[in-house]
Design an enzyme around this catalytic site. Structure first.
Site, PDB file in Angstrom:
ATOM      1  N   PRO A  88       0.842  -1.206   0.000  1.00 51.28           N
ATOM      2  CG  PRO A  88       0.032  -1.032   2.185  1.00 51.28           C
ATOM      3  CD  PRO A  88       0.755  -1.960   1.263  1.00 51.28           C
ATOM      4  CB  SER A 117      -2.946   3.063   0.769  1.00 50.14           C
ATOM      5  OG  SER A 117      -3.066   4.054   1.771  1.00 50.14           O
ATOM      6  CE1 TYR A 140      -1.850   3.412   8.423  1.00 57.75           C
ATOM      7  CE2 TYR A 140      -2.381   4.590   6.414  1.00 57.75           C
ATOM      8  CZ  TYR A 140      -1.457   4.000   7.237  1.00 57.75           C
ATOM      9  OH  TYR A 140      -0.132   4.009   6.883  1.00 57.75           O
ATOM     10  CB  THR A 166      -0.938  -0.244   8.701  1.00 61.36           C
ATOM     11  OG1 THR A 166      -0.988  -0.795   7.386  1.00 61.36           O
ATOM     12  CG2 THR A 166       0.429   0.357   8.959  1.00 61.36           C
ATOM     13  CE  LYS A 264       2.717  -2.320   4.920  1.00 60.95           C
ATOM     14  NZ  LYS A 264       2.921  -0.939   5.365  1.00 60.95           N
ATOM     15  CG  HIS A 288       4.961   2.751   7.452  1.00 62.21           C
ATOM     16  ND1 HIS A 288       3.771   2.366   8.004  1.00 62.21           N
ATOM     17  CD2 HIS A 288       4.620   3.642   6.481  1.00 62.21           C
ATOM     18  CE1 HIS A 288       2.767   2.990   7.405  1.00 62.21           C
ATOM     19  NE2 HIS A 288       3.264   3.760   6.465  1.00 62.21           N
ATOM     20  CG  ASP A 319       7.053  -3.768   3.832  1.00 66.12           C
ATOM     21  OD1 ASP A 319       7.732  -3.375   4.812  1.00 66.12           O
ATOM     22  OD2 ASP A 319       5.870  -3.430   3.659  1.00 66.12           O
ATOM     23  NE  ARG A 343      10.839   5.155   0.048  1.00 64.16           N
ATOM     24  CZ  ARG A 343      10.745   4.613   1.265  1.00 64.16           C
ATOM     25  NH1 ARG A 343      10.821   3.295   1.425  1.00 64.16           N
ATOM     26  NH2 ARG A 343      10.567   5.364   2.327  1.00 64.16           N
TER      27      ARG A 343
HETATM   28  C1  LIG Z   1       5.003   6.970  -0.439  1.00 65.57           C
HETATM   29  C2  LIG Z   1       4.651   5.866   0.502  1.00 65.57           C
HETATM   30  C3  LIG Z   1       3.380   5.812   1.035  1.00 65.57           C
HETATM   31  C4  LIG Z   1       3.024   4.763   1.906  1.00 65.57           C
HETATM   32  N1  LIG Z   1       1.749   4.681   2.367  1.00 65.57           N
HETATM   33  C5  LIG Z   1       1.386   3.646   3.135  1.00 65.57           C
HETATM   34  C6  LIG Z   1       0.037   3.497   3.554  1.00 65.57           C
HETATM   35  O1  LIG Z   1      -0.820   4.288   3.205  1.00 65.57           O
HETATM   36  N2  LIG Z   1      -0.256   2.436   4.350  1.00 65.57           N
HETATM   37  C7  LIG Z   1       0.692   1.517   4.749  1.00 65.57           C
HETATM   38  O2  LIG Z   1       0.369   0.583   5.482  1.00 65.57           O
HETATM   39  N3  LIG Z   1       1.967   1.627   4.343  1.00 65.57           N
HETATM   40  C8  LIG Z   1       2.331   2.658   3.545  1.00 65.57           C
HETATM   41  N4  LIG Z   1       3.622   2.754   3.117  1.00 65.57           N
HETATM   42  C9  LIG Z   1       4.602   1.715   3.484  1.00 65.57           C
HETATM   43  C10 LIG Z   1       4.624   0.607   2.433  1.00 65.57           C
HETATM   44  O3  LIG Z   1       3.425  -0.101   2.437  1.00 65.57           O
HETATM   45  C11 LIG Z   1       5.781  -0.362   2.674  1.00 65.57           C
HETATM   46  O4  LIG Z   1       5.725  -0.831   3.992  1.00 65.57           O
HETATM   47  C12 LIG Z   1       7.155   0.266   2.383  1.00 65.57           C
HETATM   48  O5  LIG Z   1       7.073   1.112   1.260  1.00 65.57           O
HETATM   49  C13 LIG Z   1       8.193  -0.814   2.142  1.00 65.57           C
HETATM   50  O6  LIG Z   1       9.445  -0.258   1.900  1.00 65.57           O
HETATM   51  P1  LIG Z   1      10.038  -0.003   0.415  1.00 65.57           P
HETATM   52  O7  LIG Z   1       9.381   1.250  -0.079  1.00 65.57           O
HETATM   53  O8  LIG Z   1      11.477   0.165   0.658  1.00 65.57           O
HETATM   54  O9  LIG Z   1       9.673  -1.192  -0.435  1.00 65.57           O
HETATM   55  C14 LIG Z   1       3.988   3.794   2.249  1.00 65.57           C
HETATM   56  C15 LIG Z   1       5.264   3.854   1.695  1.00 65.57           C
HETATM   57  C16 LIG Z   1       5.607   4.865   0.822  1.00 65.57           C
HETATM   58  C17 LIG Z   1       6.981   4.884   0.211  1.00 65.57           C
END
Ligand SMILES: Cc1cc2nc3c(=O)[nH]c(=O)nc-3n(C[C@H](O)[C@H](O)[C@H](O)COP(=O)(O)O)c2cc1C
Length: 395
Positions: A88, A117, A140, A166, A264, A288, A319, A343
């Site tokens: 997400p 998300s 959330y 989460t 998560k 996160h 992750d 990302r």
């Molecule tokens: C721009 C951005 C927005 C994110 N928004 C959410 C979100 O809305 N809910 C959530 O559970 N995790 C969110 N995450 C965390 C991701 O789900 C994930 O845990 C994380 O990106 C993993 O790391 P990586 O970007 O290095 O793969 C977000 C991450 C990024 C980069």
């Protein structure tokens, strides 16, 4: 003539998913790029997530000829063609107007799952209808329990296969880049407060044209507050201000949802055992992406402790920092069933919408296939700890 986005995707210079990162930086206004790219505080955990993968080395079996590698895995009883899901990523519609719809479509086409998300710019029903699935919904409790109750019901009706709750956001992490860039004013401020952003927006005419044609990103359509309607667009700090989740909430969510629940944001053996006790079917070992509590360990580093603690009672996903197929292989060797990429696909989304996500997935798929061939292992299911060396200091 080929569009700039199509040219970017087709470019032979895009070789690894990291190559999408500078391209995303060129495409997005600074504030949006930094929101996507950045982490919390000193970004120590953000860097650690990557560094941990460099500390684990691979142990190949040579002279093993594998005609074809099997990349399939099973998560929550679903057969996925690939051992990675799309994580997400809030505000994906800011990165590209097709945002969450594009990402879900690309995941479905590749035979893997997309996790939508709560902080999404597209309606969950549209995301679900657009993709061949499976899709999971990330919850959330923004807007209070009554809003969450409506969301859970909608997610069930829209055909989401699992609910991902989460738990690492009792408040928003201190994402310093967002403060320096004034994200709160950009997202939630008055028109006047947005005037200082004009130069950086005008410096990205391609993004700006898309954004304006899309009508901006006016609301968060999956958060409907009874009596008030859809939540207007606000920044992440404001959104998460009253969204803390306690274990008692998880029980309440579980009873409402009744389907598979994934928790998560687990980083310790204690919480992993607790998640299993509370009836989660799966957990995501996650910090996160280094965006919440800076200074916590890399997720790869804590994975073995958690695998040992849960003794197979829940499925383990992880992750954080996944950028290459070999990263995915290392996480699976250390006990993850599959991983989530954040990302790694979001940079591609920013550059070229659905085509960018498809390309990012394809790069990871070919990476995985090549890595298994070079390891002499015929399948993802065949990976185990004998294929990696873990530093002595991890034991
Ligand atoms: C721009 C951005 C927005 C994110 N928004 C959410 C979100 O809305 N809910 C959530 O559970 N995790 C969110 N995450 C965390 C991701 O789900 C994930 O845990 C994380 O990106 C993993 O790391 P990586 O970007 O290095 O793969 C977000 C991450 C990024 C980069």
């Amino acid at each position: 003539m080929m569009s700039k986005a199509a040219r970017a995707v087709a470019s032979p210079r895009i070789v690894s998913v990291e190559d999408f990162r500078p391209a995303a930086r060129r495409r997005l206004p600074k504030a949006v790029f930094d929101y996507l790219d950045g982490g919390a505080e000193g970004e120590v955990t953000l860097r650690e997530n990557r560094r941990a993968f460099e500390e684990v080395t691979l142990r190949p079996r040579q002279a093993v000829v594998v005609p074809q590698c099997d990349l399939r895995t099973r998560v929550l009883g679903l057969e996925l063609a690939l051992p990675f899901l799309l994580a997400p990523v809030g505000y994906s519609r800011l990165m590209h107007p097709d945002g969450e719809v594009a990402a879900a479509r690309a995941a479905g086409a590749a035979g893997t799952a997309y996790i939508l998300s709560t902080i999404s710019g597209h309606r969950m029903e549209d995301v679900s209808a657009a993709s061949s699935g499976p899709n999971f919904y990330q919850l959330y409790i923004i807007g209070g329990r009554a809003a969450a109750e409506g969301t859970i019901e909608r997610a069930r009706k829209a055909g989401f296969s699992a609910l991902v709750v989460t738990i690492d956001t009792p408040v928003a992490g201190m994402r310093e880049r967002d403060y320096r860039n004034g994200m709160a004013e950009l997202m939630g401020g008055s028109l006047l407060a947005k005037v200082p952003f004009l130069p950086q927006l005008l410096a990205r005419p391609g993004w700006l044209a898309h954004f304006l044609l899309d009508g901006g990103m006016p609301a968060l359509p999956n958060i409907v507050i009874p009596g008030q309607g859809e939540m207007p667009l606000i920044d992440v700090k404001a959104a998460l201000a009253n969204a803390a989740v306690a274990w008692a909430d998880l029980r309440w969510i579980r009873d409402l949802w009744r389907g598979p629940m994934v928790i998560k944001g687990i980083l310790t053996a204690e919480d992993a055992r607790r998640a299993a006790d509370e009836g989660a079917e799966a957990i995501v070992v996650s910090n996160h992406g280094g965006r919440q509590l800076d200074g916590v360990s890399a997720t790869l580093r804590v994975l073995p402790e958690i695998v040992a603690a849960v003794k197979g009672r829940v499925e383990i996903l992880m992750d954080g920092g996944i950028r290459r197929g070999s990263d995915i292989v290392k996480a699976i060797c250390l006990g993850a069933k599959a991983v989530l990429c954040g990302r790694a696909y979001a940079y591609g989304l920013a550059v070229a919408g659905e085509a960018g996500v498809r390309r990012a997935i394809e790069i990871l798929r070919t990476d995985l296939d090549r890595t298994l061939h070079l390891l002499g292992c015929p399948s993802i299911a065949g990976l185990d700890s004998s294929y990696v060396n873990v530093p002595a200091s991890w034991r």
